[in-house]
Design a protein around this motif. Structure first.
Motif, PDB file in Angstrom:
ATOM      1  N   GLU A  14      -4.622  -5.114   7.497  1.00 17.92           N
ATOM      2  CA  GLU A  14      -3.855  -3.593   7.670  1.00 17.92           C
ATOM      3  C   GLU A  14      -4.509  -2.529   7.878  1.00 17.92           C
ATOM      4  O   GLU A  14      -5.082  -1.426   7.999  1.00 17.92           O
ATOM      5  CB  GLU A  14      -2.647  -3.935   6.463  1.00 17.92           C
ATOM      6  CG  GLU A  14      -0.984  -4.428   7.119  1.00 17.92           C
ATOM      7  CD  GLU A  14      -0.609  -4.510   6.164  1.00 17.92           C
ATOM      8  OE1 GLU A  14      -0.961  -3.963   4.336  1.00 17.92           O
ATOM      9  OE2 GLU A  14      -0.027  -5.459   6.258  1.00 17.92           O
ATOM     10  N   GLU A  15      -5.983  -2.674   7.118  1.00 17.91           N
ATOM     11  CA  GLU A  15      -7.456  -2.177   6.911  1.00 17.91           C
ATOM     12  C   GLU A  15      -7.592  -1.567   8.044  1.00 17.91           C
ATOM     13  O   GLU A  15      -8.187  -0.191   8.219  1.00 17.91           O
ATOM     14  CB  GLU A  15      -7.909  -3.003   5.458  1.00 17.91           C
ATOM     15  CG  GLU A  15      -8.946  -1.729   4.803  1.00 17.91           C
ATOM     16  CD  GLU A  15      -9.588  -2.559   3.782  1.00 17.91           C
ATOM     17  OE1 GLU A  15     -11.014  -2.398   3.923  1.00 17.91           O
ATOM     18  OE2 GLU A  15      -8.489  -3.313   2.866  1.00 17.91           O
ATOM     19  N   ASP A  25      -6.448 -12.608   6.241  1.00 17.81           N
ATOM     20  CA  ASP A  25      -6.251 -12.058   5.406  1.00 17.81           C
ATOM     21  C   ASP A  25      -5.055 -10.816   5.357  1.00 17.81           C
ATOM     22  O   ASP A  25      -5.752  -9.691   5.960  1.00 17.81           O
ATOM     23  CB  ASP A  25      -7.253 -11.755   4.064  1.00 17.81           C
ATOM     24  CG  ASP A  25      -7.099 -10.424   3.308  1.00 17.81           C
ATOM     25  OD1 ASP A  25      -5.691 -10.353   3.308  1.00 17.81           O
ATOM     26  OD2 ASP A  25      -7.429 -10.474   2.460  1.00 17.81           O
ATOM     27  N   GLN A  26      -4.392 -10.731   5.704  1.00 19.46           N
ATOM     28  CA  GLN A  26      -3.012  -9.643   5.928  1.00 19.46           C
ATOM     29  C   GLN A  26      -3.025  -8.153   5.439  1.00 19.46           C
ATOM     30  O   GLN A  26      -3.652  -7.022   6.219  1.00 19.46           O
ATOM     31  CB  GLN A  26      -1.666  -9.695   5.172  1.00 19.46           C
ATOM     32  CG  GLN A  26      -0.974  -9.412   5.686  1.00 19.46           C
ATOM     33  CD  GLN A  26       0.622  -9.814   4.849  1.00 19.46           C
ATOM     34  OE1 GLN A  26       1.014 -10.861   4.703  1.00 19.46           O
ATOM     35  NE2 GLN A  26       1.608  -8.772   5.380  1.00 19.46           N
ATOM     36  N   GLU A  27      -3.843  -7.938   3.903  1.00 21.15           N
ATOM     37  CA  GLU A  27      -4.674  -6.373   3.759  1.00 21.15           C
ATOM     38  C   GLU A  27      -5.781  -6.040   4.494  1.00 21.15           C
ATOM     39  O   GLU A  27      -5.392  -5.170   5.125  1.00 21.15           O
ATOM     40  CB  GLU A  27      -4.693  -6.620   2.510  1.00 21.15           C
ATOM     41  CG  GLU A  27      -3.897  -6.709   1.205  1.00 21.15           C
ATOM     42  CD  GLU A  27      -4.702  -7.018  -0.402  1.00 21.15           C
ATOM     43  OE1 GLU A  27      -5.510  -5.855  -0.354  1.00 21.15           O
ATOM     44  OE2 GLU A  27      -3.875  -7.181  -1.158  1.00 21.15           O
ATOM     45  N   LEU A  28      -6.671  -7.062   4.869  1.00 17.18           N
ATOM     46  CA  LEU A  28      -7.647  -7.384   5.714  1.00 17.18           C
ATOM     47  C   LEU A  28      -7.213  -6.209   7.028  1.00 17.18           C
ATOM     48  O   LEU A  28      -7.744  -5.074   7.223  1.00 17.18           O
ATOM     49  CB  LEU A  28      -8.515  -7.875   5.862  1.00 17.18           C
ATOM     50  CG  LEU A  28     -10.259  -7.655   6.380  1.00 17.18           C
ATOM     51  CD1 LEU A  28     -10.789  -6.682   6.262  1.00 17.18           C
ATOM     52  CD2 LEU A  28     -10.907  -8.968   6.770  1.00 17.18           C
ATOM     53  N   SER A  43      -1.792  -2.569  12.549  1.00 19.71           N
ATOM     54  CA  SER A  43      -0.563  -1.191  13.168  1.00 19.71           C
ATOM     55  C   SER A  43      -0.658  -0.548  14.616  1.00 19.71           C
ATOM     56  O   SER A  43       0.297  -0.348  14.996  1.00 19.71           O
ATOM     57  CB  SER A  43       0.426  -1.309  12.046  1.00 19.71           C
ATOM     58  OG  SER A  43      -1.097  -0.489  11.411  1.00 19.71           O
TER      59      SER A  43
END
Length: 462
Positions: free
Chosen positions: A299-300, A294-297, A304
């Motif tokens: 990033e969270e 999951d991309q959002e997870l 990055s």
């Protein structure tokens, strides 16, 4: 029976139980090296397919069954290798074989509970080797994260020397230098021993010119490795933190090693029960329950800005996609674990950074053992690594007695072409040899060559 040199070197009679990824890799490699292979697996169709593919014997049945082992010829077998999915079945196969035949036995054992007891199990069951692919893959990943500018890092000479793989970037100080110039200007204690350029593999001489984009292997002592990488502008400090996706056995082993090195570890795992298990097993790690794809997870959880990222899901395609995503959004050191070896050409063209194949690690350790078992007694194989997808080998021999290669300056030996004596380990020290140096009894000698199948130090002679 073992270790006697015949005028013609004969292959060993080997039974492999289990036709999974590792079993098939072993069957392919050992058959190619001239051994007499029989495979056993419960899946009759799979056995027939593999037996036909590699022109070996196959038997459908339970490899732990006394009658099946007798039918496979266990009584006159040299070695049994049990690599089924079950640790217990592998240990049982070997135990029965040891009772019936006068053979050596190797078991694959992956469960962390057993990994603490390897020495005890090996001694009590009389096994030649117990190998744990996930643990070995984790060790390799930890070595790379300790030296993040390396694509691969392999220990030799009981950890005193390292074989390091790296790519020459644009505008690097090495671009345009010959190997002789590099030795004079910056690193006499480092030897560039193999180069891949545009798909071709070279065992380079002193006049070989290094170019940007080359993939190089060099050998050096641990201290000289860091000094050399620092000189050519590479990062030499280990990573401070890592994000791991997937909470399987390899993730557990890697996290444990990294935490012991002082590296902060975060693991994302989608199975809640496994998260609870890991939080008890690894109290110093941060365990997150969620979908690591999951991309959002991601990033969270800081993809990055994390210093290293290791996708260890059980699905190769997921690991590859996660790696490609991480390389887009961060400057993290990324390690990709790949279990299958299909589409290898496609994978090699992707910018995946460091790639680890657990089944290669397993097969290399076993092939090194098999070659050592087959050879004469004047030397023995300590370590074996395949380089550039089996197109070159690095082999460490321990020299046991006087022979045609001892006591003579290297420049006076009739060495095969495409071969380097890369290092000598003597009295606890690593020597990068010149033409004046001699090999002595008791030395550990590392050879790098594009020839394959060496099982004795004297194979280096023409």
């Amino acid at each position: 029976m073992f270790g006697k040199r015949n005028s013609v070197k004969k292959g060993l009679k080997i039974i492999i139980v289990g036709c999974g990824k590792v079993g098939v890799t072993l069957a392919e490699q050992l058959a190619r090296e001239g051994h007499d292979i029989t495979i056993i697996d419960k899946d009759a169709d799979r056995v027939q397919e593999i037996a036909n593919l590699y022109d070996i014997m196959g038997l459908a049945g339970n490899g732990a069954s006394y009658s099946v082992q007798m039918e496979a010829g266990i009584e006159d077998t040299d070695l049994i290798i049990a690599v089924t999915e079950s640790d217990e079945l592998n240990l049982l196969c070997c135990t029965i074989a040891k009772q019936v035949g006068d053979c050596s036995a190797i078991a694959r054992v992956r469960t962390p509970d057993y990994s603490k007891e390897v020495g005890y199990l090996r001694e009590k069951l009389g096994l030649a080797m117990i190998i744990n692919p996930e643990l070995e893959a984790a060790r390799e990943a930890a070595r790379i994260l300790y030296l993040p500018s390396a694509l691969e890092a392999h220990p030799f000479a009981h950890g005193q020397a390292e074989l390091i793989k790296f790519a020459v970037p644009e505008n690097n100080v090495l671009d345009g230098l010959t190997i002789a110039q590099m030795g004079r200007k910056m690193a006499s204690e480092v030897l560039i021993c193999a180069v891949e350029r545009e798909g071709e593999v070279y065992i380079p001489g002193g006049d070989f010119q290094i170019k940007k984009g080359d993939i190089l292997f060099f050998v050096a002592s641990r201290k000289a490795t860091k000094d050399f990488l620092a000189q050519i502008g590479f990062q030499t400090s280990r990573v401070k933190n890592t994000l791991i996706v997937g909470g399987g056995k390899a993730a557990f082993y890697l996290a444990k090693q990294l935490l012991d090195m002082g590296v902060e570890v975060k693991i994302i795992e989608r199975d809640k029960a496994r998260c609870e298990e890991l939080s008890i097993l690894l109290p110093r790690a941060i365990i997150i329950h969620g979908d690591g794809t999951d991309q959002e997870l991601l990033e969270e959880e800081g993809i990055s800005y994390v210093e290293s990222f290791v996708p260890l899901t059980g699905i190769d395609e997921e690991n590859i996609l996660l790696t490609l995503y991480a390389r887009q959004v961060s400057r993290a050191k990324v390690i990709t674990k790949i279990n299958r070896i299909t589409f290898k050409d496609v994978i090699s063209r992707l910018d995946l950074g460091s790639v680890i194949y657990p089944r290669y690690i397993t097969s290399e350790a076993i092939i090194a053992y098999v070659r050592a078992k087959k050879n004469s007694m004047d030397s023995n194989i300590e370590t074996l690594y395949h380089m550039f997808e089996y197109r070159a080998e690095a082999i460490e021999f321990r020299v046991e007695e006087e022979s045609d290669i001892t006591g003579i300056p290297l420049k006076n030996l009739a060495l095969k072409k495409n071969l380097l004596v890369a290092s000598i380990y003597r009295d606890g020290n690593i020597l990068i040899p010149s033409g004046q140096d001699c090999i002595k009894v008791g030395d550990g000698v590392m050879i790098v060559t594009s020839h394959t199948g060496f099982d004795d130090i004297q194979d280096i002679l023409r």
